[in-house]
Design a protein around this motif. Structure first.
Motif, mmCIF file in Angstrom:
data_model
loop_
_atom_site.group_PDB
_atom_site.id
_atom_site.type_symbol
_atom_site.label_atom_id
_atom_site.label_comp_id
_atom_site.label_asym_id
_atom_site.label_seq_id
_atom_site.Cartn_x
_atom_site.Cartn_y
_atom_site.Cartn_z
ATOM 1 N N PRO A 244 65.474 37.739 3.637
ATOM 2 C CA PRO A 244 65.017 38.558 2.515
ATOM 3 C C PRO A 244 64.639 37.672 1.337
ATOM 4 C CG PRO A 244 67.400 38.594 2.631
ATOM 5 C CD PRO A 244 66.927 37.808 3.819
ATOM 6 N N SER A 245 63.360 37.541 1.108
ATOM 7 C CA SER A 245 62.892 36.703 0.010
ATOM 8 C C SER A 245 61.600 37.288 -0.532
ATOM 9 C CB SER A 245 62.680 35.259 0.481
ATOM 10 O OG SER A 245 61.761 35.217 1.551
ATOM 11 N N ILE A 246 61.132 36.747 -1.623
ATOM 12 C CA ILE A 246 59.952 37.299 -2.277
ATOM 13 C C ILE A 246 58.698 36.804 -1.569
ATOM 14 C CG2 ILE A 246 58.676 37.475 -4.426
ATOM 15 C CD1 ILE A 246 61.353 38.880 -4.447
ATOM 16 N N TYR A 247 57.920 37.746 -1.050
ATOM 17 C CA TYR A 247 56.665 37.420 -0.393
ATOM 18 C C TYR A 247 55.505 37.684 -1.341
ATOM 19 C CZ TYR A 247 59.252 36.978 3.945
ATOM 20 O OH TYR A 247 60.125 36.570 4.904
ATOM 21 N N GLU A 248 54.316 37.628 -0.827
ATOM 22 C CA GLU A 248 53.113 37.846 -1.630
ATOM 23 C C GLU A 248 53.235 39.147 -2.432
ATOM 24 O OE1 GLU A 248 49.666 38.018 0.750
ATOM 25 O OE2 GLU A 248 48.294 38.360 -0.922
ATOM 26 N N ASN A 249 52.837 39.092 -3.661
ATOM 27 C CA ASN A 249 52.826 40.165 -4.676
ATOM 28 C C ASN A 249 54.205 40.779 -4.944
ATOM 29 O OD1 ASN A 249 53.278 42.255 -2.785
ATOM 30 N ND2 ASN A 249 51.199 43.024 -2.836
ATOM 31 N N ASN A 250 55.248 39.954 -4.808
ATOM 32 C CA ASN A 250 56.606 40.380 -5.196
ATOM 33 C C ASN A 250 57.043 41.677 -4.549
ATOM 34 O OD1 ASN A 250 56.970 38.181 -6.771
ATOM 35 N ND2 ASN A 250 56.434 39.172 -8.695
ATOM 36 N N SER A 251 56.648 41.923 -3.315
ATOM 37 C CA SER A 251 56.956 43.208 -2.687
ATOM 38 C C SER A 251 57.904 43.082 -1.507
ATOM 39 C CB SER A 251 55.666 43.869 -2.214
ATOM 40 O OG SER A 251 55.027 43.033 -1.260
ATOM 41 N N HIS A 252 58.344 41.879 -1.195
ATOM 42 C CA HIS A 252 59.245 41.625 -0.068
ATOM 43 C C HIS A 252 58.593 41.947 1.281
ATOM 44 C CE1 HIS A 252 61.616 42.287 -3.606
ATOM 45 N NE2 HIS A 252 61.634 43.586 -3.468
ATOM 46 N N ARG A 253 57.288 42.006 1.321
ATOM 47 C CA ARG A 253 56.638 42.437 2.555
ATOM 48 C C ARG A 253 55.884 41.263 3.197
ATOM 49 N NH1 ARG A 253 55.221 46.442 -1.094
ATOM 50 N NH2 ARG A 253 53.024 45.907 -1.012
ATOM 51 N N PRO A 254 56.348 40.772 4.325
ATOM 52 C CA PRO A 254 55.677 39.655 4.999
ATOM 53 C C PRO A 254 54.359 40.096 5.621
ATOM 54 C CG PRO A 254 57.428 40.523 6.368
ATOM 55 C CD PRO A 254 57.516 41.251 5.057
ATOM 56 N N LYS A 255 53.463 39.148 5.813
ATOM 57 C CA LYS A 255 52.149 39.467 6.370
ATOM 58 C C LYS A 255 51.788 38.479 7.477
ATOM 59 C CE LYS A 255 51.231 42.616 3.174
ATOM 60 N NZ LYS A 255 51.105 44.058 3.462
ATOM 61 N N GLY A 256 51.189 39.003 8.525
ATOM 62 C CA GLY A 256 50.547 38.163 9.526
ATOM 63 C C GLY A 256 51.459 37.377 10.439
ATOM 64 N N ILE A 257 52.718 37.819 10.638
ATOM 65 C CA ILE A 257 53.590 37.117 11.551
ATOM 66 C C ILE A 257 54.169 38.100 12.578
ATOM 67 C CG2 ILE A 257 54.210 35.262 9.948
ATOM 68 C CD1 ILE A 257 56.734 36.780 9.255
ATOM 69 N N LEU A 258 54.522 37.551 13.727
ATOM 70 C CA LEU A 258 55.115 38.346 14.798
ATOM 71 C C LEU A 258 56.550 37.875 15.002
ATOM 72 C CD1 LEU A 258 54.774 40.428 17.141
ATOM 73 C CD2 LEU A 258 54.116 38.483 18.602
ATOM 74 N N ILE A 259 57.492 38.762 14.762
ATOM 75 C CA ILE A 259 58.907 38.436 14.923
ATOM 76 C C ILE A 259 59.624 39.599 15.582
ATOM 77 C CG2 ILE A 259 61.075 37.895 13.731
ATOM 78 C CD1 ILE A 259 59.536 36.572 11.557
ATOM 79 N N LYS A 260 60.430 39.279 16.591
ATOM 80 C CA LYS A 260 61.211 40.311 17.297
ATOM 81 C C LYS A 260 60.339 41.465 17.775
ATOM 82 C CE LYS A 260 65.932 39.679 15.657
ATOM 83 N NZ LYS A 260 67.145 40.355 15.154
ATOM 84 N N GLY A 261 59.151 41.133 18.228
ATOM 85 C CA GLY A 261 58.254 42.168 18.761
ATOM 86 C C GLY A 261 57.577 43.009 17.715
ATOM 87 N N ILE A 262 57.714 42.654 16.443
ATOM 88 C CA ILE A 262 57.091 43.413 15.365
ATOM 89 C C ILE A 262 55.993 42.573 14.728
ATOM 90 C CG2 ILE A 262 57.464 44.572 13.149
ATOM 91 C CD1 ILE A 262 60.417 44.856 13.918
ATOM 92 N N GLN A 263 54.793 43.141 14.664
ATOM 93 C CA GLN A 263 53.685 42.478 13.980
ATOM 94 C C GLN A 263 53.689 42.901 12.522
ATOM 95 O OE1 GLN A 263 51.180 40.219 15.282
ATOM 96 N NE2 GLN A 263 51.070 39.958 13.055
ATOM 97 N N PHE A 264 53.952 41.955 11.641
ATOM 98 C CA PHE A 264 53.994 42.249 10.225
ATOM 99 C C PHE A 264 52.607 42.092 9.602
ATOM 100 C CE2 PHE A 264 58.366 41.126 11.247
ATOM 101 C CZ PHE A 264 59.069 42.108 10.591
#
Length: 264
Positions: A244-264
């Protein structure tokens, strides 16, 4: 028509000014509902609850069950399709309920805040109108808040306080009670909404005052609450596979990665 949900925990002095502002500041008094979920230690808040009883609905939980459960119960009991969630140490501005008339079903709207100290990580305006209810300059806050109001909308939403449609809250299962902490669980909640296709904005047309974590980190049980943040972060990592960390635009929402079967 708005259902305003306010969870409260051993914070009667702040709840008092919060409810005063919520009741006095609304435009559609006959159409809104204000739901206060008292999360344990009900007797401590009884005087304040009784003071406003004719204008609020109360869900008293005799045993403390945590912010997540309090919020979920509050939303489940809401009778309006639009809901707003605030902390008990927020002070609302005039006309707080009028802003949601044009809210679309897929939006999650964060309301800007004014904080007495800063700047913090969410770039809220900083102006000290008081660090506690006894010294709070209510009228000065209202005047200043009105001067800040603009039509600006930015994409750095996804933080408290916020408003959304009840069906979206229910669709993602609300707040996850697996977290034994009032921290990090909100990041989890907003990430679920992101994956469900909701969009996040922050409105700068209104600014609520925020005394700042008075029932948790800066409250009477501050050290105990601080100790829960680390384990909550570990729960988030176990669940989502990312920290849990600050991602783009301070929204905590990751983009463009695949982890644990989830495409973010």
């Amino acid at each position: 028509m708005i259902s305003l949900i306010i969870p409260t925990y051993r914070n009667p002095e702040y709840l008092d000014i919060c409810l005063k502002s919520a009741i006095e500041g609304q435009v559609n008094k006959d159409k809104n509902e204000i739901i206060v979920v008292v999360d344990g230690y009900v007797e401590e808040s009884k005087e304040v609850i009784d003071k406003y009883r004719d204008n609020i609905q109360v869900l008293p939980l005799e045993d403390n069950q945590g912010m997540q459960m309090a919020l979920n119960l509050g939303v489940m009991n809401a009778s309006n399709e639009r809901i707003m969630i605030i902390n008990d140490d927020n002070v609302l501005c005039k006309g707080w309920d009028a802003i949601w008339a044009d809210m679309s079903e897929g939006e999650v709207i964060t309301i800007n805040q004014i904080e007495p100290t800063g700047p913090g990580i969410f770039n809220f305006p900083v102006k000290d109108f008081g660090r506690n209810p006894k010294e709070f300059k209510y009228d000065e806050y209202l005047e200043y808040e009105n001067s800040l109001s603009t039509n600006e909308v930015s994409d750095d939403g996804g933080i408290f306080p916020f408003a959304l449609f009840k069906k979206n809250y229910m669709m993602v299962g609300g707040f996850d009670t697996l977290y034994k902490s009032p921290f990090i669980c909100d990041w989890d909640f907003f990430l679920k909404l992101e994956l469900a296709g909701c969009t996040f904005i922050r409105t700068h047309s209104q600014h609520y005052y925020h005394f700042g974590s008075t029932a948790t980190k800066n409250g009477k049980e501050g050290e105990a609450f601080k100790a829960t943040e680390g384990p909550a972060a570990e729960t988030y990592i176990y669940k989502w596979g990312i920290a849990p960390s600050i991602y783009e635009n301070n929204s905590h929402r990751p983009k463009g990665i695949l982890i644990k079967g989830i495409q973010f």
